[in-house]
Design an enzyme around this catalytic site. Sequence first.
Site, PDB file in Angstrom:
ATOM      1  N   ASP A 174     -16.267  -6.164  -0.729  1.00 49.45           N
ATOM      2  CA  ASP A 174     -14.895  -5.747  -0.785  1.00 49.45           C
ATOM      3  C   ASP A 174     -14.663  -4.426  -0.054  1.00 49.45           C
ATOM      4  O   ASP A 174     -15.401  -3.549  -0.177  1.00 49.45           O
ATOM      5  CB  ASP A 174     -14.462  -5.469  -2.371  1.00 49.45           C
ATOM      6  CG  ASP A 174     -13.089  -4.983  -2.444  1.00 49.45           C
ATOM      7  OD1 ASP A 174     -12.328  -6.115  -2.270  1.00 49.45           O
ATOM      8  OD2 ASP A 174     -12.584  -3.964  -2.748  1.00 49.45           O
ATOM      9  N   ASN A 182      -3.827  -0.962   5.239  1.00 46.96           N
ATOM     10  CA  ASN A 182      -2.761  -1.574   5.582  1.00 46.96           C
ATOM     11  C   ASN A 182      -1.275  -0.756   5.514  1.00 46.96           C
ATOM     12  O   ASN A 182      -0.657  -0.835   6.533  1.00 46.96           O
ATOM     13  CB  ASN A 182      -2.389  -2.932   4.994  1.00 46.96           C
ATOM     14  CG  ASN A 182      -3.544  -4.075   5.332  1.00 46.96           C
ATOM     15  OD1 ASN A 182      -3.698  -4.046   6.299  1.00 46.96           O
ATOM     16  ND2 ASN A 182      -4.002  -4.758   4.323  1.00 46.96           N
ATOM     17  N   HIS A 187      -0.208  -4.056   8.929  1.00 45.95           N
ATOM     18  CA  HIS A 187      -1.091  -5.142   8.926  1.00 45.95           C
ATOM     19  C   HIS A 187      -1.838  -5.795  10.100  1.00 45.95           C
ATOM     20  O   HIS A 187      -2.884  -6.319  10.095  1.00 45.95           O
ATOM     21  CB  HIS A 187      -0.281  -6.546   8.105  1.00 45.95           C
ATOM     22  CG  HIS A 187       0.069  -6.042   6.685  1.00 45.95           C
ATOM     23  ND1 HIS A 187      -0.641  -6.476   5.728  1.00 45.95           N
ATOM     24  CD2 HIS A 187       1.256  -5.526   5.905  1.00 45.95           C
ATOM     25  CE1 HIS A 187      -0.273  -5.933   4.763  1.00 45.95           C
ATOM     26  NE2 HIS A 187       0.828  -5.424   4.887  1.00 45.95           N
ATOM     27  N   ASP A 191      -5.506  -6.685   9.883  1.00 43.78           N
ATOM     28  CA  ASP A 191      -6.214  -8.024  10.459  1.00 43.78           C
ATOM     29  C   ASP A 191      -7.344  -7.658  11.278  1.00 43.78           C
ATOM     30  O   ASP A 191      -8.450  -8.343  11.230  1.00 43.78           O
ATOM     31  CB  ASP A 191      -5.276  -8.679  11.231  1.00 43.78           C
ATOM     32  CG  ASP A 191      -4.201  -9.458  10.106  1.00 43.78           C
ATOM     33  OD1 ASP A 191      -4.575  -9.369   8.962  1.00 43.78           O
ATOM     34  OD2 ASP A 191      -3.344  -9.860  10.416  1.00 43.78           O
ATOM     35  N   GLU A 218      -9.392  -9.216   1.030  1.00 40.07           N
ATOM     36  CA  GLU A 218     -10.307  -8.510   1.758  1.00 40.07           C
ATOM     37  C   GLU A 218     -11.801  -8.666   1.373  1.00 40.07           C
ATOM     38  O   GLU A 218     -12.614  -7.911   1.529  1.00 40.07           O
ATOM     39  CB  GLU A 218      -9.954  -6.847   2.013  1.00 40.07           C
ATOM     40  CG  GLU A 218      -9.935  -6.209   0.515  1.00 40.07           C
ATOM     41  CD  GLU A 218      -9.046  -6.404  -0.358  1.00 40.07           C
ATOM     42  OE1 GLU A 218      -8.636  -5.435  -1.373  1.00 40.07           O
ATOM     43  OE2 GLU A 218      -7.900  -7.107  -0.054  1.00 40.07           O
TER      44      GLU A 218
END
Length: 304
Positions: A174, A182, A187, A191, A218
């Site tokens: 994680d 983010n 975002h 990504d 994630e």
Amino acid sequence: MNAVETQKVLVADDDAINREVLGDLLKPEYTVLLARNGAQTLERAARHLPDLILLDVMMPDMDGYEVLRRLRADPHTAHISVIFISGLDRPEDEASGLKMGASDYIVKPFNQTVVMARVALHLQVVRQRRMLERLANIDGLTELANRRRFDEIFAIEWQRARRNHAPLSLAILDIDAFKQYNDRYGHPAGDRALRSVARVAYAAMRRPTDLAARYGGEELVLLMPDTDVANALGMMEELREAVVNLAIAHEASSVAPMLSASIGGATLVPGGAELQFELFEAADAQLYRAKQAGRNRVHWRGRD
């Protein structure tokens, strides 16, 4: 993330001249395997999993119809496309072969141009089918296996580990404080960061049987068959360091100035009482411990 491989064609014919002619014809464009009888055809099909089989109908020990029936009865070879090549030229012979599941039927003496055209056509269909299968099993953002594919492979490897009394290791990764990442960088940047972590996770899987998959958000899941506690833990420590070494700035993180990850894992030799979900739950519990202990670390549980 996989390199394109040359497609494989298995030529099965009891006549040595036919095998040689077809082999020489196909070798410039494909990887060619040869078989001289039905038993050898089945053995090489199971071992090499060719993309296409050119199968002679009339062979002395086992005819092509029986070979095709056995190929279709085996889940590992049932998907392989088969073109019959036969001296039997009656319409009912061709119809019989097609009804049994052959993709095509070529009558001897064959025309080399026709053979190459039909082989190319059927191999194109194979490529398209595999592309669709791949798209159904791949996460679009990270290009890792998706959750659906992970669930399929996990079930297969669990049963294999149970049969072989072999260790099966599973880890959950994680990304630390990813929501804050983010929120801070946007975002699109999130990504890109997730794709970077996915690449190092994919690289950490050392053998073809190892699997890195995106489980959701994630979170990535890493499956390592035939891997004991020490080796799995070592691999995951290297992966954790590799994430930090990406040197992706994360000023909003309370863990580290760079993007980092927490990993929890477990190793189990499946026995009679354990259930598949217990291994995943054990890894998830260790991930929780890693987060509670401060993140950017690996926690592991081993039991044999």
